[in-house]
Scaffold this motif. Structure first.
Motif, PDB file in Angstrom:
ATOM      1  N   LYS A  28       0.906  -1.156   0.091  1.00 53.95           N
ATOM      2  CA  LYS A  28      -0.034  -0.026   0.217  1.00 53.95           C
ATOM      3  C   LYS A  28       0.617   1.199   0.183  1.00 53.95           C
ATOM      4  O   LYS A  28       0.269   2.104  -0.864  1.00 53.95           O
ATOM      5  N   LEU A  29       1.803   1.371   0.976  1.00 51.54           N
ATOM      6  CA  LEU A  29       2.604   2.521   0.741  1.00 51.54           C
ATOM      7  C   LEU A  29       3.372   2.947  -0.150  1.00 51.54           C
ATOM      8  O   LEU A  29       3.376   3.883  -0.946  1.00 51.54           O
ATOM      9  N   LYS A  31       2.197   1.410  -3.187  1.00 47.55           N
ATOM     10  CA  LYS A  31       1.409   2.161  -4.760  1.00 47.55           C
ATOM     11  C   LYS A  31       1.271   3.744  -3.962  1.00 47.55           C
ATOM     12  O   LYS A  31       0.807   4.652  -4.985  1.00 47.55           O
ATOM     13  N   ASP A  32       1.775   4.113  -2.689  1.00 46.87           N
ATOM     14  CA  ASP A  32       1.153   5.970  -2.258  1.00 46.87           C
ATOM     15  C   ASP A  32       2.114   6.466  -3.177  1.00 46.87           C
ATOM     16  O   ASP A  32       1.453   7.320  -3.599  1.00 46.87           O
ATOM     17  N   LYS A  33       3.600   5.535  -3.020  1.00 43.44           N
ATOM     18  CA  LYS A  33       4.336   6.234  -3.356  1.00 43.44           C
ATOM     19  C   LYS A  33       4.468   6.662  -4.725  1.00 43.44           C
ATOM     20  O   LYS A  33       4.810   7.474  -5.690  1.00 43.44           O
ATOM     21  N   ARG A  34       3.823   5.319  -5.759  1.00 44.11           N
ATOM     22  CA  ARG A  34       3.766   5.627  -7.281  1.00 44.11           C
ATOM     23  C   ARG A  34       3.283   6.949  -7.463  1.00 44.11           C
ATOM     24  O   ARG A  34       3.338   7.012  -8.201  1.00 44.11           O
ATOM     25  N   ASP A  35       1.604   6.643  -6.736  1.00 46.35           N
ATOM     26  CA  ASP A  35       1.288   7.558  -7.580  1.00 46.35           C
ATOM     27  C   ASP A  35       1.025   8.882  -7.205  1.00 46.35           C
ATOM     28  O   ASP A  35       1.054   9.849  -7.631  1.00 46.35           O
ATOM     29  N   GLU A  36       2.166   9.630  -5.517  1.00 45.37           N
ATOM     30  CA  GLU A  36       2.840  10.715  -5.647  1.00 45.37           C
ATOM     31  C   GLU A  36       4.117  11.190  -6.726  1.00 45.37           C
ATOM     32  O   GLU A  36       3.688  11.529  -6.763  1.00 45.37           O
TER      33      GLU A  36
END
Length: 237
Positions: A28-29, A31-36
């Protein structure tokens, strides 16, 4: 059989469940990093596109002015006018952290703040087009430096996005499914072992009960032989 070799024990099951929880949180972390990172990258790309257009237009103006100046002035006079520059530039570089990516930042500083210091020649023997060309190059130089900074930033962000994407896919499609399969396998093995133990205990219980019944029968038979009748018949005592 699972894709990874595991021992079907409760200790291994507990360890795998802990790793699975950690992997899910890490997934999850990431994925959040990739999106940001993608958001930051798109902002940089838009800025890069606008700045590149501005730099190309500035260079085109400077090139056009130099072309006209070279037509109006002799080659020797043009080279002599630009041979010894008066202005000097200092360039410093620092780093900015964007989502664990260190991107460069260039800082441009001239030796003198006087606008006339960009002209390394006198105005009597030179063409006005040369002045325009030097001024255009001076104006576009900082934009070129900013463009280099932005392009390097976009390159570093793209590399980090690719690494993060591979990690997300490895967790999502390989690591997490393997651990879930191993946990399922161990749980099935433990349930099977528990059922086998329960069956063995039931068989042992039946054997003990059967032995107890046989012992009671043997005891009753010995009692009958000893008293010449049934041990439960009071008339025989």
């Amino acid at each position: 059989m699972p894709a990874i070799n595991v021992n079907p024990t409760r200790q291994e099951l507990t360890r795998l469940k802990g790793r699975l929880r950690t992997s899910i949180r890490g997934h999850k972390l990431l994925k959040d990093k990739r999106d940001e990172l993608m958001k930051q990258f798109m902002d940089v790309v838009r800025e890069n596109r606008a700045l590149r257009k501005k730099v190309e237009e500035g260079l085109a103006r400077a090139h056009g002015s130099f072309t006209v100046a070279s037509a109006l002035m002799s080659t020797e006079m043009l080279e002599q006018s630009l041979m010894y520059p008066k202005q000097s530039v200092e360039l410093d570089m620092t780093f900015q952290n964007i989502m664990s990516v260190n991107v460069p930042q260039y800082h441009f500083k001239t030796r003198s703040e006087e606008p006339g210091e960009i002209y390394p020649y006198g105005f009597a023997a030179t063409s006005g087009e040369l002045d325009g060309a030097v001024e255009a190059l001076s104006g576009v130089f900082q934009d070129m430096l900013k463009l280099a900074e932005i392009e390097k930033t976009s390159q570093l962000l793209a590399e980090e996005i690719e690494k993060t994407r591979r990690r997300v896919n490895a967790l999502e499609y390989v690591k997490i499914p393997q651990m879930e399969e191993a946990i399922k396998y161990i749980s099935m093995k433990l349930d099977e072992n528990e059922r086998s133990n329960t069956i063995r205990l039931m068989k042992v219980k039946d054997m003990l009960l059967k032995e107890a019944i046989e012992e009671k029968r043997e005891a009753d038979a010995r009692a009958v032989e000893a008293f010449g009748g049934h041990p439960d018949d009071p008339g025989e005592l």
